[in-house]
Design a protein around this motif. Structure first.
Motif, short mmCIF file in Angstrom:
data_model
loop_
_atom_site.label_atom_id
_atom_site.label_comp_id
_atom_site.label_asym_id
_atom_site.label_seq_id
_atom_site.Cartn_x
_atom_site.Cartn_y
_atom_site.Cartn_z
N VAL A 121 0.86 -1.19 0.00
CA VAL A 121 0.00 0.00 0.00
C VAL A 121 0.89 1.23 0.00
CG1 VAL A 121 -1.86 1.24 1.15
CG2 VAL A 121 -1.71 -1.24 1.36
N GLU A 122 0.56 2.20 -0.85
CA GLU A 122 1.32 3.44 -0.92
C GLU A 122 0.35 4.62 -0.95
OE1 GLU A 122 4.84 4.30 -3.75
OE2 GLU A 122 3.09 5.22 -4.72
N GLY A 123 0.71 5.70 -0.28
CA GLY A 123 -0.14 6.88 -0.32
C GLY A 123 0.49 8.06 0.38
N ILE A 124 -0.25 9.17 0.41
CA ILE A 124 0.21 10.41 1.03
C ILE A 124 0.00 10.33 2.54
CG2 ILE A 124 -0.15 12.89 1.19
CD1 ILE A 124 -1.17 12.82 -1.69
N ALA A 125 1.06 10.56 3.29
CA ALA A 125 0.93 10.66 4.74
C ALA A 125 0.53 12.08 5.14
CB ALA A 125 2.24 10.28 5.44
N HIS A 126 1.09 13.08 4.45
CA HIS A 126 0.66 14.46 4.66
C HIS A 126 1.19 15.33 3.54
CE1 HIS A 126 -1.39 17.43 6.97
NE2 HIS A 126 -1.45 16.67 8.04
N MET A 127 0.53 16.46 3.33
CA MET A 127 0.90 17.39 2.26
C MET A 127 1.17 18.77 2.88
SD MET A 127 -1.39 18.61 -1.02
CE MET A 127 -1.55 16.94 -1.67
N ALA A 128 2.18 19.44 2.41
CA ALA A 128 2.55 20.74 2.96
C ALA A 128 1.50 21.80 2.64
CB ALA A 128 3.90 21.19 2.41
N ASN A 129 1.24 22.66 3.63
CA ASN A 129 0.41 23.86 3.46
C ASN A 129 -1.02 23.57 3.05
OD1 ASN A 129 2.70 25.55 3.98
ND2 ASN A 129 3.38 25.18 1.89
N VAL A 130 -1.54 22.41 3.46
CA VAL A 130 -2.94 22.06 3.22
C VAL A 130 -3.60 21.79 4.57
CG1 VAL A 130 -4.53 20.40 2.19
CG2 VAL A 130 -2.51 21.14 0.92
N VAL A 131 -4.70 22.46 4.85
CA VAL A 131 -5.38 22.32 6.14
C VAL A 131 -6.03 20.94 6.22
CG1 VAL A 131 -7.20 23.24 7.63
CG2 VAL A 131 -5.78 24.79 6.27
N ASP A 132 -5.83 20.26 7.37
CA ASP A 132 -6.40 18.94 7.54
C ASP A 132 -7.72 19.00 8.30
OD1 ASP A 132 -5.80 19.23 10.24
OD2 ASP A 132 -4.05 17.92 10.17
N ALA A 133 -8.24 17.83 8.69
CA ALA A 133 -9.54 17.75 9.35
C ALA A 133 -9.56 18.43 10.71
CB ALA A 133 -9.94 16.28 9.50
N HIS A 134 -8.38 18.63 11.31
CA HIS A 134 -8.30 19.27 12.62
C HIS A 134 -7.96 20.76 12.52
CE1 HIS A 134 -8.57 15.29 14.38
NE2 HIS A 134 -7.62 14.90 13.56
N ASN A 135 -8.04 21.29 11.30
CA ASN A 135 -7.74 22.70 11.03
C ASN A 135 -6.27 23.03 11.29
OD1 ASN A 135 -8.82 25.09 9.98
ND2 ASN A 135 -8.93 26.04 12.00
N ASN A 141 -16.09 22.66 3.19
CA ASN A 141 -14.91 23.21 3.85
C ASN A 141 -13.83 23.36 2.79
OD1 ASN A 141 -13.60 20.62 3.59
ND2 ASN A 141 -14.75 19.96 5.40
N VAL A 142 -12.66 23.77 3.19
CA VAL A 142 -11.63 24.08 2.19
C VAL A 142 -11.01 22.84 1.58
CG1 VAL A 142 -11.07 26.32 3.18
CG2 VAL A 142 -9.86 24.28 3.98
N THR A 143 -11.41 21.64 2.01
CA THR A 143 -10.81 20.43 1.47
C THR A 143 -11.78 19.51 0.75
OG1 THR A 143 -11.11 19.23 3.57
CG2 THR A 143 -9.04 20.41 3.28
N ASN A 144 -13.09 19.67 0.97
CA ASN A 144 -14.05 18.72 0.40
C ASN A 144 -15.34 19.39 -0.04
OD1 ASN A 144 -13.18 15.71 0.85
ND2 ASN A 144 -12.57 16.80 2.70
N THR A 145 -15.96 18.81 -1.08
CA THR A 145 -17.32 19.21 -1.43
C THR A 145 -18.29 18.42 -0.56
OG1 THR A 145 -17.63 17.46 -3.10
CG2 THR A 145 -16.61 19.52 -3.84
#
Length: 206
Positions: free
Chosen positions: A24-38, A191-195
């Motif tokens: 399994v491969e994927g993004i652990a985190h992305m710079a300068n993007v607000v997450d679910a905890h703001n 919110n700023v990350t999802n429709t």
């Protein structure tokens, strides 16, 4: 990886699986993007965590649990790197956005692999203790932002986001587009990350 944490993450559909090898491969985190905890990480923060993980791997201290239960599972980190936005992954060929911390694991346990296959596990998530230091800053920002959504169900949307005078997100909406069934539809942005999810699904806001 708690389901509450996962719900608003920007990288749900970025998870890549190699089923024949249980990788399994994927993004652990992305710079300068607000997450679910703001919260968000700067590029420096992403690099710092990469260095911490690299040291833990070399020392044999990395632990991969499930849904933050703090119980080590039979997984091995086989690769992790910071993406440059151009180079494809050596494992999956996926080109990830710039300045993402990418993690790939080998899942040895068949029961754990089943959880990935059935999407009980569907994202990577960091788990660590942090000290938050408040700072005051003078910033300039756009009250209206024009961007686009992720491509899901064979289509993507243009997106408009609106902010108040204090920089708080107020509302957003997408352009009308055709889904895979040829139905014209659009989305409100919650919110700023999802429709918002509707009968046509939902998208990440990029």
């Amino acid at each position: 990886m708690t389901r509450d944490d996962i719900d608003q993450k920007i990288f749900l559909d970025e998870i890549q699986k190699q089923e024949d090898q249980q990788i399994v491969e994927g993004i652990a985190h992305m710079a300068n993007v607000v997450d679910a905890h703001n919260d968000y990480f700067s590029e420096f923060g992403i690099k710092k965590f990469y260095d911490m993980m690299e040291t833990a791997i070399k020392d044999g201290r990395e632990v991969i649990d499930g849904q933050h239960d703090r119980i080590a599972k039979d997984n091995t980190v086989i690769n992790h790197y910071i993406s440059d936005g151009k180079s494809p992954s050596s494992l999956t060929g996926k080109v990830y956005p710039k300045t993402c911390h990418i993690v790939a694991i080998k899942v040895h346990d068949k029961d754990e692999w089943e959880k990935w296959k059935t999407k009980k596990y569907n994202a990577f998530s960091w788990d660590f203790m942090a000290r938050v230091i408040k700072r005051k800053a003078v910033i300039s920002f756009a009250k209206q932002v024009f961007t686009k959504t992720s491509a899901d169900d064979g289509h993507e949307h243009h997106a408009w986001l609106f902010y108040d005078n204090d920089g708080n997100f107020v509302k957003g909406y997408t352009s009308p587009e055709l889904d895979s069934n040829g139905i014209l539809h659009n989305h409100m942005i919650k919110n700023v990350t999802n429709t918002r999810e509707n009968s046509h699904g939902k998208h990440r806001v990029l």
